[in-house]
Design a protein around this motif. Structure first.
Motif, PDB file in Angstrom:
ATOM      1  N   ALA A  75       0.811  -1.218   0.000  1.00 53.79           N
ATOM      2  CA  ALA A  75       0.000   0.000   0.000  1.00 53.79           C
ATOM      3  C   ALA A  75       0.846   1.271   0.000  1.00 53.79           C
ATOM      4  CB  ALA A  75      -0.901  -0.012   1.220  1.00 53.79           C
ATOM      5  N   THR A  76       0.517   2.209  -0.885  1.00 47.12           N
ATOM      6  CA  THR A  76       1.133   3.546  -0.829  1.00 47.12           C
ATOM      7  C   THR A  76       0.068   4.618  -0.599  1.00 47.12           C
ATOM      8  OG1 THR A  76       1.008   3.849  -3.211  1.00 47.12           O
ATOM      9  CG2 THR A  76       3.074   2.967  -2.347  1.00 47.12           C
ATOM     10  N   HIS A  77      -1.106   4.453  -1.189  1.00 47.87           N
ATOM     11  CA  HIS A  77      -2.197   5.415  -0.969  1.00 47.87           C
ATOM     12  C   HIS A  77      -3.422   4.628  -0.537  1.00 47.87           C
ATOM     13  CE1 HIS A  77       0.478   7.746  -3.522  1.00 47.87           C
ATOM     14  NE2 HIS A  77      -0.117   8.822  -3.064  1.00 47.87           N
ATOM     15  N   GLY A  78      -3.886   4.873   0.664  1.00 47.99           N
ATOM     16  CA  GLY A  78      -5.070   4.164   1.145  1.00 47.99           C
ATOM     17  C   GLY A  78      -4.680   2.920   1.916  1.00 47.99           C
ATOM     18  N   ARG A  79      -5.501   2.612   2.889  1.00 51.23           N
ATOM     19  CA  ARG A  79      -5.263   1.483   3.791  1.00 51.23           C
ATOM     20  C   ARG A  79      -5.136   0.162   3.038  1.00 51.23           C
ATOM     21  NH1 ARG A  79      -7.950   3.200   8.833  1.00 51.23           N
ATOM     22  NH2 ARG A  79      -6.638   4.983   9.310  1.00 51.23           N
ATOM     23  N   PRO A  80      -4.473  -0.809   3.654  1.00 49.06           N
ATOM     24  CA  PRO A  80      -4.346  -2.120   3.005  1.00 49.06           C
ATOM     25  C   PRO A  80      -5.588  -2.990   3.203  1.00 49.06           C
ATOM     26  CG  PRO A  80      -2.998  -2.016   4.994  1.00 49.06           C
ATOM     27  CD  PRO A  80      -3.650  -0.677   4.872  1.00 49.06           C
ATOM     28  N   ASN A  81      -6.728  -2.554   2.691  1.00 53.41           N
ATOM     29  CA  ASN A  81      -7.949  -3.360   2.848  1.00 53.41           C
ATOM     30  C   ASN A  81      -8.440  -3.854   1.482  1.00 53.41           C
ATOM     31  OD1 ASN A  81      -9.095  -1.138   1.623  1.00 53.41           O
ATOM     32  ND2 ASN A  81      -9.802  -0.250   3.544  1.00 53.41           N
ATOM     33  N   GLU A  82      -9.580  -4.573   1.503  1.00 53.67           N
ATOM     34  CA  GLU A  82     -10.055  -5.199   0.268  1.00 53.67           C
ATOM     35  C   GLU A  82     -10.495  -4.161  -0.770  1.00 53.67           C
ATOM     36  OE1 GLU A  82     -12.642  -8.622   0.954  1.00 53.67           O
ATOM     37  OE2 GLU A  82     -13.632  -8.112  -0.936  1.00 53.67           O
ATOM     38  N   VAL A  83     -11.138  -3.095  -0.300  1.00 51.78           N
ATOM     39  CA  VAL A  83     -11.627  -2.072  -1.241  1.00 51.78           C
ATOM     40  C   VAL A  83     -10.461  -1.462  -2.023  1.00 51.78           C
ATOM     41  CG1 VAL A  83     -12.782   0.177  -1.410  1.00 51.78           C
ATOM     42  CG2 VAL A  83     -13.598  -1.529   0.210  1.00 51.78           C
ATOM     43  N   ASN A  84      -9.350  -1.244  -1.330  1.00 47.43           N
ATOM     44  CA  ASN A  84      -8.204  -0.614  -1.994  1.00 47.43           C
ATOM     45  C   ASN A  84      -7.367  -1.605  -2.799  1.00 47.43           C
ATOM     46  OD1 ASN A  84      -8.817   1.960  -1.099  1.00 47.43           O
ATOM     47  ND2 ASN A  84      -7.700   1.699   0.821  1.00 47.43           N
ATOM     48  N   ALA A  85      -7.684  -2.903  -2.678  1.00 48.71           N
ATOM     49  CA  ALA A  85      -6.938  -3.906  -3.454  1.00 48.71           C
ATOM     50  C   ALA A  85      -7.194  -3.683  -4.942  1.00 48.71           C
ATOM     51  CB  ALA A  85      -7.378  -5.308  -3.041  1.00 48.71           C
ATOM     52  N   HIS A  86      -6.187  -3.966  -5.773  1.00 47.88           N
ATOM     53  CA  HIS A  86      -6.347  -3.887  -7.234  1.00 47.88           C
ATOM     54  C   HIS A  86      -6.931  -5.216  -7.698  1.00 47.88           C
ATOM     55  CE1 HIS A  86      -2.925  -0.730  -7.744  1.00 47.88           C
ATOM     56  NE2 HIS A  86      -3.413  -0.704  -6.518  1.00 47.88           N
ATOM     57  N   PRO A  87      -7.485  -5.324  -8.873  1.00 48.96           N
ATOM     58  CA  PRO A  87      -7.677  -4.342  -9.937  1.00 48.96           C
ATOM     59  C   PRO A  87      -8.767  -3.330  -9.598  1.00 48.96           C
ATOM     60  CG  PRO A  87      -7.713  -6.600 -10.791  1.00 48.96           C
ATOM     61  CD  PRO A  87      -7.804  -6.685  -9.291  1.00 48.96           C
ATOM     62  N   HIS A  88      -8.651  -2.155 -10.266  1.00 49.91           N
ATOM     63  CA  HIS A  88      -9.665  -1.123 -10.097  1.00 49.91           C
ATOM     64  C   HIS A  88     -10.400  -0.892 -11.419  1.00 49.91           C
ATOM     65  CE1 HIS A  88      -8.715  -0.121  -6.019  1.00 49.91           C
ATOM     66  NE2 HIS A  88      -7.433  -0.213  -6.323  1.00 49.91           N
ATOM     67  N   LYS A  89     -11.713  -0.824 -11.319  1.00 49.31           N
ATOM     68  CA  LYS A  89     -12.524  -0.664 -12.534  1.00 49.31           C
ATOM     69  C   LYS A  89     -12.960   0.788 -12.719  1.00 49.31           C
ATOM     70  CE  LYS A  89     -14.875  -5.127 -12.974  1.00 49.31           C
ATOM     71  NZ  LYS A  89     -16.233  -5.641 -13.148  1.00 49.31           N
ATOM     72  N   ASP A  90     -13.508   1.070 -13.899  1.00 47.76           N
ATOM     73  CA  ASP A  90     -14.106   2.375 -14.179  1.00 47.76           C
ATOM     74  C   ASP A  90     -15.586   2.321 -13.776  1.00 47.76           C
ATOM     75  OD1 ASP A  90     -14.825   0.537 -16.147  1.00 47.76           O
ATOM     76  OD2 ASP A  90     -15.235   2.122 -17.595  1.00 47.76           O
ATOM     77  N   CYS A  91     -16.350   3.375 -14.065  1.00 52.44           N
ATOM     78  CA  CYS A  91     -17.774   3.388 -13.678  1.00 52.44           C
ATOM     79  C   CYS A  91     -18.554   2.312 -14.437  1.00 52.44           C
ATOM     80  CB  CYS A  91     -18.413   4.742 -13.987  1.00 52.44           C
ATOM     81  SG  CYS A  91     -17.675   6.112 -13.113  1.00 52.44           S
ATOM     82  N   SER A  92     -18.235   2.117 -15.717  1.00 50.38           N
ATOM     83  CA  SER A  92     -19.001   1.160 -16.528  1.00 50.38           C
ATOM     84  C   SER A  92     -18.685  -0.278 -16.165  1.00 50.38           C
ATOM     85  CB  SER A  92     -18.692   1.375 -18.016  1.00 50.38           C
ATOM     86  OG  SER A  92     -17.391   0.882 -18.315  1.00 50.38           O
ATOM     87  N   GLY A  93     -17.553  -0.496 -15.517  1.00 51.88           N
ATOM     88  CA  GLY A  93     -17.139  -1.866 -15.177  1.00 51.88           C
ATOM     89  C   GLY A  93     -16.517  -2.592 -16.359  1.00 51.88           C
TER      90      GLY A  93
END
Ligand code: M6R
Length: 613
Positions: A75-93
């Motif tokens: 982790a560099t930005h944001g806590r090491p939790n599941e929400v902050n885990a990658h991958p990250h999607k856009d609004c459309s998914g």
């Protein structure tokens, strides 16, 4: 520092990507995740903690997928939790991104995207990438692969900072898109299949034919083709490397031990710790520290607290802060601080230094300081650690995961962070623009100077061999060199089990000189012009008692005639010499311990994180 992998081909893509990801767990293990193509679009699975947790979420339903990207997070930005885990999607998914690096302008991009209606789920810098790509797409239901690639390149051009990204999308259903700038990325070439990973060892179970991507490269990867181009879309030719190394040392990136690998990561560590903190006009910006001028004017003294290596970094920090801010600074080991009824109050800044952010003594010291009304500032490597959550302010070091019990790259990162802090606190007060420019220029040169030292590691290896019969070491220095000697002696004793002590050179004649006889080794740090003459006199006193003398001197300085051995290092500002001096001395300890057949990464009786008082 995070790790990314990806796969496109006929094997079960998710399991293949995760298998390779496990070779990258040394790059971080706060959380992990995978995105893959399915009949209904892109699916994502994530889990907090080690990759084994993610694996337990993966069943046979993923076996039909032929495209996947995965990520293990530091982790560099944001806590090491599941929400902050990658991958990250856009609004459309429809777009999923994994990222290693730091998007420095993420806050402004996020703000702009929010105004346009994008909704963010995590606290990460990475999430802006998927939304930015989405934002660049034409407003149409029928997006072509070509349009998607153009939007992606445009988005990446807007990022400042560093990135290695793996991207999959419904718009390019049978492909992975990758790009890199200042973070590593390789493409592994197979027959009817291709791989991506943060380093070569991660693909070595499947292929030994690899393209090492260069800064500014992007690639569009399908199972039978790899097209490399730049961010303007111009095609590039890249050589294919045939990897011949042994697979066993793969996790260690080809090094025999994590300690050596981590020493060789020091140039990157210094670069990353500086990144984003120096403005174009050479002023230092520490947005995390948030000290108002009013608060700072109220501070009368500083106390630096830490254990082991972190305390030793504090000893250098004490001198540097006193030199630049001219207020009293004390450095004290955490286990002594708490029980000494410390004189700290609301006019005191207490700086807690810790790689792990979990050391029990340091945490206890922080709580004691807070109880007494002091302002607390943590210099910490691990995001989301207890220290990072409880201190009033945080300055992160960017060493990435340190696995070897002997702290190496974290020490250098701590010195760099303390230097930034000292400049930050003095730049509007006593530090002149001229001196600030000198310090900043010197800080920026450090990574290359460390690379130069590492390039000469065989000299240190030979030296360790010559000194290997010695069983008693003294490390001597004055001022900054004395502080550095403390750390050098700790390194040698903790991994080679040899008796090593550090002394202020002038103290030898007040007692320890009685211990010097043939066979005793003295490492004399002579990097401080102001005290070098006296330092050399002290070394001569030792030489007269037949000790063996190794001097650490600045390149170009005269070699003292009492020296039996010499280590030369590049010249920087006096206050930064400990950064450079420590690199060969860490190497010396490493090679010395290796000569003696010691358990280097896990020395006897010690643990990486000491969570008991
Ligand atoms: O995680 P921390 O920086 O708080 O750890 C402090 C010490 O335990 C640590 O530096 C220890 O001294 C290392 N083994 C030194 O190499």
């Amino acid at each position: 520092m995070c790790g990314i992998t990806g796969y496109v081909g006929d094997r079960p893509a998710v399991k293949t990507a995760i298998k390779n990801l496990k070779r990258l767990e040394y790059r971080g293990y706060d959380s992990s995740g995978v995105a893959y193509s399915s009949a209904t679009g892109i699916e994502v699975r994530k889990s907090q903690g080690k990759i084994a947790n993610l694996e337990s979420l993966i069943g046979a339903e993923t076996d039909l997928s032929t495209v996947a990207i995965s990520h293990t997070r530091w982790a560099t930005h944001g806590r090491p939790n599941e929400v902050n885990a990658h991958p990250h999607k856009d609004c459309s998914g429809k777009i999923a991104v994994v990222h290693n690096g730091i998007v420095e302008n993420y806050a402004i991009l996020r703000q702009q995207l929010k105004i346009k209606g994008h909704e963010f789920i995590s606290d990460t810098d990475t999430e802006v990438i998927s939304h930015l790509i989405e934002d660049k797409l034409p407003a149409s239901d029928q997006i072509t692969a070509k349009e998607f690639l153009l939007a992606t390149r445009q988005a990446l051009k807007e990022l400042s900072g560093s990135f290695a990204v793996g991207i999959i999308s419904d718009y390019i259903p049978n492909a992975v898109f990758v790009a890199r700038k200042d973070s590593p990325l390789v493409i592994g070439l197979g027959e009817g299949e291709n791989f991506i990973a943060s380093d070569i060892p991660a693909v070595m179970a499947f292929t030994r034919r690899v393209i090492v991507m260069e800064d500014g490269d992007c690639a569009y990867i399908e199972r039978n083709s790899v097209d490399v181009f730049n961010l303007d879309g111009e095609r590039l030719d890249r050589n294919v490397l045939d990897v011949t190394w042994d697979d066993i040392s793969a996790e260690k990136g080809g090094f025999d031990h994590f300690m050596l690998k981590e020493i060789f990561e020091e140039p990157r560590t210094v670069r990353d710790t500086l990144r984003g903190h120096i403005l174009e006009n050479n002023r230092v910006e520490l947005p995390e520290v948030k000290f108002t001028t009013e608060q700072w004017n109220h501070i009368r003294r500083i106390t630096i607290v830490g254990c082991g290596t972190a305390f030793h970094a504090g000893l250098v920090g004490k001198r540097l802060l006193e030199q630049l801010i001219r207020r009293p600074v004390e450095a004290i080991v955490a286990s002594e601080f708490r029980y000494s009824d410390p004189i700290v109050d609301d006019e005191t800044l207490v700086i807690l230094i810790s790689q792990s952010g979990e050391t029990a003594d340091t945490l206890a010291a922080m709580r004691e300081a807070r109880k007494k009304g002091a302002h607390t500032l943590g210099i910490v490597n691990v995001v989301g650690s207890t220290l990072s959550r409880e201190a009033d302010a945080i300055l992160y070091t960017q060493a990435g995961p340190e696995i070897g019990v002997a702290s190496t790259k974290a020490y250098l990162a701590q010195l760099v962070a303390l230097s930034l802090l000292a400049i930050y606190l003095s730049q509007d007060h006593l530090l002149t623009e001229f001196d600030r420019n000198k310090m900043i220029t010197a800080l920026k040169q450090l990574p290359e100077q460390i690379e130069e030292i590492l390039g000469g590691c065989s000299h240190i290896e030979d030296l360790a061999r010559r000194l290997s019969s010695h069983s008693c070491f003294f490390f001597l220095g004055r001022s900054y060199d004395y502080a550095a000697s403390m750390e050098a002696a700790l390194k040698l004793k903790e991994i080679s089990y040899i008796h090593a002590e550090a002394y202020a050179a002038g103290e030898m004649k007040h007692g320890p000189l009685a211990l010097v006889e043939p066979g005793v080794s003295i490492i004399g740090l002579c990097t401080q012009p102001a005290t070098n003459e006296k330092m050399i006199s002290n070394l001569k006193e030792v030489k007269a008692r037949e000790g063996t003398i190794t001097t650490v001197i600045r390149k170009g300085d005269e070699v003292p005639d009492c020296a039996d051995e010499v280590i030369e290092i590049p010249i920087t500002e006096d206050a930064l010499m400990p950064v450079l001096a420590m690199v060969p001395l860490q190497l010396l300890s490493y090679y010395f311990a290796r000569e003696r057949g010691c358990s280097i990464d896990q020395p006897r009786n010690l643990a990486k994180s000491v969570t008991v008082e």
